[in-house]
Design a protein around this motif. Structure first.
Motif, PDB file in Angstrom:
ATOM      1  N   ALA A   4       0.839  -1.207   0.000  1.00 30.14           N
ATOM      2  CA  ALA A   4       0.000   0.000   0.000  1.00 30.14           C
ATOM      3  C   ALA A   4       0.874   1.257   0.000  1.00 30.14           C
ATOM      4  O   ALA A   4       0.624   2.204  -0.757  1.00 30.14           O
ATOM      5  CB  ALA A   4      -0.928  -0.007   1.215  1.00 30.14           C
ATOM      6  N   LEU A   5       1.900   1.259   0.842  1.00 33.61           N
ATOM      7  CA  LEU A   5       2.806   2.413   0.923  1.00 33.61           C
ATOM      8  C   LEU A   5       3.582   2.602  -0.382  1.00 33.61           C
ATOM      9  O   LEU A   5       3.789   3.730  -0.834  1.00 33.61           O
ATOM     10  CB  LEU A   5       3.774   2.233   2.088  1.00 33.61           C
ATOM     11  N   GLN A   6       4.004   1.494  -0.975  1.00 32.71           N
ATOM     12  CA  GLN A   6       4.750   1.569  -2.231  1.00 32.71           C
ATOM     13  C   GLN A   6       3.881   2.152  -3.347  1.00 32.71           C
ATOM     14  O   GLN A   6       4.337   2.976  -4.140  1.00 32.71           O
ATOM     15  CB  GLN A   6       5.243   0.183  -2.622  1.00 32.71           C
ATOM     16  N   LEU A   7       2.613   1.741  -3.397  1.00 32.91           N
ATOM     17  CA  LEU A   7       1.713   2.252  -4.429  1.00 32.91           C
ATOM     18  C   LEU A   7       1.395   3.720  -4.196  1.00 32.91           C
ATOM     19  O   LEU A   7       1.289   4.504  -5.143  1.00 32.91           O
ATOM     20  CB  LEU A   7       0.414   1.432  -4.442  1.00 32.91           C
ATOM     21  N   PHE A   8       1.272   4.111  -2.941  1.00 35.35           N
ATOM     22  CA  PHE A   8       1.039   5.524  -2.627  1.00 35.35           C
ATOM     23  C   PHE A   8       2.232   6.365  -3.066  1.00 35.35           C
ATOM     24  O   PHE A   8       2.064   7.457  -3.624  1.00 35.35           O
ATOM     25  CB  PHE A   8       0.800   5.681  -1.126  1.00 35.35           C
ATOM     26  N   ASP A   9       3.430   5.849  -2.828  1.00 37.14           N
ATOM     27  CA  ASP A   9       4.638   6.559  -3.253  1.00 37.14           C
ATOM     28  C   ASP A   9       4.677   6.697  -4.775  1.00 37.14           C
ATOM     29  O   ASP A   9       5.044   7.747  -5.303  1.00 37.14           O
ATOM     30  CB  ASP A   9       5.881   5.809  -2.758  1.00 37.14           C
ATOM     31  N   GLU A  10       4.284   5.636  -5.473  1.00 40.55           N
ATOM     32  CA  GLU A  10       4.226   5.675  -6.941  1.00 40.55           C
ATOM     33  C   GLU A  10       3.261   6.757  -7.420  1.00 40.55           C
ATOM     34  O   GLU A  10       3.528   7.466  -8.393  1.00 40.55           O
ATOM     35  CB  GLU A  10       3.780   4.308  -7.472  1.00 40.55           C
ATOM     36  N   VAL A  70       3.788  10.177 -12.605  1.00 39.14           N
ATOM     37  CA  VAL A  70       2.382   9.842 -12.367  1.00 39.14           C
ATOM     38  C   VAL A  70       1.633  11.096 -11.909  1.00 39.14           C
ATOM     39  O   VAL A  70       0.645  11.513 -12.508  1.00 39.14           O
ATOM     40  CB  VAL A  70       2.238   8.718 -11.310  1.00 39.14           C
ATOM     41  N   ASN A  71       2.117  11.662 -10.797  1.00 39.99           N
ATOM     42  CA  ASN A  71       1.651  12.963 -10.298  1.00 39.99           C
ATOM     43  C   ASN A  71       0.128  13.046 -10.169  1.00 39.99           C
ATOM     44  O   ASN A  71      -0.528  13.914 -10.752  1.00 39.99           O
ATOM     45  CB  ASN A  71       2.160  14.081 -11.222  1.00 39.99           C
ATOM     46  N   ILE A  72      -0.440  12.117  -9.386  1.00 38.52           N
ATOM     47  CA  ILE A  72      -1.880  12.148  -9.112  1.00 38.52           C
ATOM     48  C   ILE A  72      -2.091  12.663  -7.696  1.00 38.52           C
ATOM     49  O   ILE A  72      -1.522  12.142  -6.742  1.00 38.52           O
ATOM     50  CB  ILE A  72      -2.511  10.755  -9.270  1.00 38.52           C
ATOM     51  N   ARG A  73      -2.890  13.677  -7.573  1.00 36.70           N
ATOM     52  CA  ARG A  73      -3.172  14.273  -6.274  1.00 36.70           C
ATOM     53  C   ARG A  73      -4.052  13.323  -5.457  1.00 36.70           C
ATOM     54  O   ARG A  73      -5.162  12.964  -5.881  1.00 36.70           O
ATOM     55  CB  ARG A  73      -3.894  15.611  -6.467  1.00 36.70           C
ATOM     56  N   PRO A  74      -3.600  12.887  -4.295  1.00 38.26           N
ATOM     57  CA  PRO A  74      -4.405  11.954  -3.494  1.00 38.26           C
ATOM     58  C   PRO A  74      -5.624  12.651  -2.888  1.00 38.26           C
ATOM     59  O   PRO A  74      -5.556  13.826  -2.515  1.00 38.26           O
ATOM     60  CB  PRO A  74      -3.436  11.506  -2.396  1.00 38.26           C
ATOM     61  N   SER A  75      -6.715  11.933  -2.814  1.00 38.31           N
ATOM     62  CA  SER A  75      -7.914  12.464  -2.175  1.00 38.31           C
ATOM     63  C   SER A  75      -7.790  12.281  -0.664  1.00 38.31           C
ATOM     64  O   SER A  75      -6.905  11.572  -0.178  1.00 38.31           O
ATOM     65  CB  SER A  75      -9.156  11.725  -2.673  1.00 38.31           C
ATOM     66  N   ASN A  76      -8.681  12.903   0.078  1.00 41.80           N
ATOM     67  CA  ASN A  76      -8.669  12.733   1.525  1.00 41.80           C
ATOM     68  C   ASN A  76      -8.937  11.283   1.917  1.00 41.80           C
ATOM     69  O   ASN A  76      -8.440  10.797   2.935  1.00 41.80           O
ATOM     70  CB  ASN A  76      -9.708  13.662   2.167  1.00 41.80           C
ATOM     71  N   MET A  77      -9.743  10.592   1.107  1.00 37.89           N
ATOM     72  CA  MET A  77     -10.014   9.184   1.377  1.00 37.89           C
ATOM     73  C   MET A  77      -8.726   8.362   1.286  1.00 37.89           C
ATOM     74  O   MET A  77      -8.460   7.494   2.121  1.00 37.89           O
ATOM     75  CB  MET A  77     -11.034   8.644   0.369  1.00 37.89           C
ATOM     76  N   THR A  78      -7.921   8.642   0.256  1.00 37.34           N
ATOM     77  CA  THR A  78      -6.659   7.930   0.085  1.00 37.34           C
ATOM     78  C   THR A  78      -5.715   8.233   1.245  1.00 37.34           C
ATOM     79  O   THR A  78      -5.063   7.328   1.777  1.00 37.34           O
ATOM     80  CB  THR A  78      -5.991   8.318  -1.246  1.00 37.34           C
ATOM     81  N   LEU A  79      -5.646   9.494   1.646  1.00 35.87           N
ATOM     82  CA  LEU A  79      -4.776   9.867   2.761  1.00 35.87           C
ATOM     83  C   LEU A  79      -5.203   9.171   4.049  1.00 35.87           C
ATOM     84  O   LEU A  79      -4.359   8.668   4.801  1.00 35.87           O
ATOM     85  CB  LEU A  79      -4.797  11.389   2.959  1.00 35.87           C
ATOM     86  N   ALA A  80      -6.514   9.130   4.307  1.00 34.13           N
ATOM     87  CA  ALA A  80      -7.003   8.474   5.517  1.00 34.13           C
ATOM     88  C   ALA A  80      -6.616   6.994   5.515  1.00 34.13           C
ATOM     89  O   ALA A  80      -6.199   6.444   6.547  1.00 34.13           O
ATOM     90  CB  ALA A  80      -8.517   8.629   5.622  1.00 34.13           C
ATOM     91  N   THR A  81      -6.744   6.352   4.350  1.00 31.82           N
ATOM     92  CA  THR A  81      -6.404   4.928   4.248  1.00 31.82           C
ATOM     93  C   THR A  81      -4.916   4.706   4.480  1.00 31.82           C
ATOM     94  O   THR A  81      -4.513   3.794   5.225  1.00 31.82           O
ATOM     95  CB  THR A  81      -6.803   4.379   2.870  1.00 31.82           C
ATOM     96  N   ILE A  82      -4.074   5.511   3.856  1.00 34.56           N
ATOM     97  CA  ILE A  82      -2.634   5.296   3.956  1.00 34.56           C
ATOM     98  C   ILE A  82      -2.114   5.642   5.356  1.00 34.56           C
ATOM     99  O   ILE A  82      -1.181   5.023   5.865  1.00 34.56           O
ATOM    100  CB  ILE A  82      -1.869   6.094   2.863  1.00 34.56           C
ATOM    101  N   ILE A  83      -2.749   6.617   6.009  1.00 34.32           N
ATOM    102  CA  ILE A  83      -2.367   6.946   7.388  1.00 34.32           C
ATOM    103  C   ILE A  83      -2.738   5.790   8.314  1.00 34.32           C
ATOM    104  O   ILE A  83      -2.000   5.463   9.247  1.00 34.32           O
ATOM    105  CB  ILE A  83      -3.031   8.261   7.846  1.00 34.32           C
TER     106      ILE A  83
END
Length: 458
Positions: A311-317, A323-336
């Motif tokens: 999960a962390l590796q994909l978030f870093d990607e 790639v440069n995709i802005r993460p949503s708040n949902m994505t940030l909550a999941t990765i945190i």
């Protein structure tokens, strides 16, 4: 072992009582990443839910530390279909504030909620948003708008919307009105007599059958379609995923002429619920153009299935320049949450203190609660408390996180104070909350005194 067993249970149709028992085990064992499966169990039930069940589901979705995109967009329709019109509209607006792009069905449900509530301003506001979302051609939305303007006696706008739907949508309009009123027999009759030359009518019937779980009629209708639209392909895929038949869903997905983000996310979620991470990743990798919804779905899949490093590796990607995709708040909550589970304070605090500031991402309650849990588990109670005080809406889950953390780290009186504050706010504690409280009371020699006090109060 516990995750495997619970996941296995949740992949079968359960009673509400069984779902609640499993949810209690999830909370007690800190396996909150499985909550989307609990949500899916309730939201895809074919039988009517009581008001108690609706309130239970609503509280899970609203306060979940791992919000699921498909669950959130489906929730609006679910609430509307169960007569919770005010809550359907409120959930739609909350979904927008969370940065989730609504689909045609959720917008239509929100408009119909305004119709039932007589909310003239709300309906007109949603009409304006339809053009911004690029779904003005969605016949479900158009039908809902016509019904809204008829209800508020604005026939000029009703006619205008109807005319914009074009003549070819006329049979579809009638069919949808019958379907919305629950008169399937008349909808099928109109479709048989006048709708078979209308592509949108075919779409409406296929969508209705898949949403109600009648996959036999869905495939019988889909098969003879002269023009199979992307909408119908997506409906068939969704229907088979929801019915738990991933093999047929995959067959449909593989032969879909134009695979889209919605179907891809649905397939990933389906495989995630089955624990088939490899197949989910295969679907993800096949999509040439990826957006934040796809990344969020795959990251959530890894989180749900106990693979934090992936999960962390994909978030870093996702953040890389190519790639440069802005993460949503949902994505940030999941990765945190992933950071919290693995004890990765450094990466989690980097997201909080640097990434969010660099990207100018505003804090919402989902991200805030995820950070509170991270700091609480990593014994940074000062930071957890700071975020807790800034939380717009406090709920049982976040109180429990802090009470447990205070008990573990010797802040016994703070744990007791939090519990008392919780009761004053009429927030009901759960078993995990009491466990943390008893630990704190035991350390300060107040178990008997508090037991008498609580029994007296309740």
């Amino acid at each position: 072992m516990m995750v495997t067993k619970l996941t296995s249970f949740l992949n079968h149709q359960l009673t509400i009582k069984q779902v609640k028992h499993i949810h209690a085990l999830i909370l007690i064992n800190g396996l909150n990443h499985l909550e989307p499966m609990i949500i899916s169990q309730i939201i895809t039930r074919r039988s009517n839910c009581s008001q108690t069940h609706i309130r239970y589901l609503r509280s899970i979705i609203r306060y979940s530390k791992h919000p699921n995109i498909v669950s959130r967009t489906s929730m609006v329709s679910f609430l509307y279909e169960n007569g919770e019109f005010e809550e359907a509209l409120a959930d739609y607006l909350d979904m927008q504030r969370s940065g989730i792009l609504p689909c045609g069905s959720s917008v239509a449900s929100a408009i119909k909620a305004c119709t039932r509530l007589g909310n003239r301003n709300g309906g007109k506001m949603l009409h304006g948003q339809v053009y911004g979302y690029g779904i003005c051609g969605d016949v479900r939305v158009g039908t809902a708008l016509v019904g809204f303007y008829e209800k508020v006696d604005d026939m000029e706008n009703a006619k205008k919307v109807f005319d914009e739907m074009s003549e070819r949508n006329a049979p579809c309009f009638v069919i949808n009105r019958y379907l919305e009123s629950g008169n399937l027999r008349m909808a099928e009759r109109v479709f048989s007599e006048t709708g078979k030359g209308d592509v949108d009518s075919w779409d409406s019937m296929v969508s209705w059958y898949t949403r109600t779980g009648d996959m036999e009629k869905a495939i019988a209708t889909f098969g003879p379609m002269a023009v199979k639209t992307s909408f119908s392909w997506s409906a068939m895929i969704t229907g088979y995923v929801d019915s738990g038949n991933m093999e047929i869903a995959r067959n449909f997905y593989d032969v879909t002429p134009e695979q889209n983000s919605v179907s891809c996310v649905k397939m990933i979620n389906g495989y995630s619920n089955d624990g088939d991470v490899e197949s989910a990743r295969e679907i993800f990798d096949e999509m040439e153009v990826k957006d934040d919804l796809l990344y969020n779905a795959m990251i959530t899949c890894y989180a749900q299935n106990g693979r934090p490093d992936d999960a962390l590796q994909l978030f870093d990607e996702m953040l890389q320049p190519n790639v440069n995709i802005r993460p949503s708040n949902m994505t940030l909550a999941t990765i945190i949450y992933v950071c919290s589970q693995s004890g990765n304070l450094i990466f989690g605090s980097w997201i909080h203190e640097r990434l969010m500031k660099q990207m100018r991402i505003e804090m919402d309650d989902h991200v805030c609660v995820a950070l509170i849990e991270l700091y609480a588990k990593c014994a940074r109670l000062d930071k957890a408390y700071g975020l807790f005080h800034g939380l717009r809406k406090k709920h049982a889950g976040v109180y429990t996180i802090l009470i447990l953390a205070c008990s573990r780290n010797g802040w016994k009186h703070d744990a007791i104070k939090l519990f008392e504050e919780m009761l004053e706010a009429n927030i009901c504690p759960d078993l995990v909350t009491f466990s943390g409280l008893l630990t704190a009371l035991n350390h300060v020699g107040m178990v008997q005194e508090k037991s008498i006090h609580l029994n007296h109060d309740h």
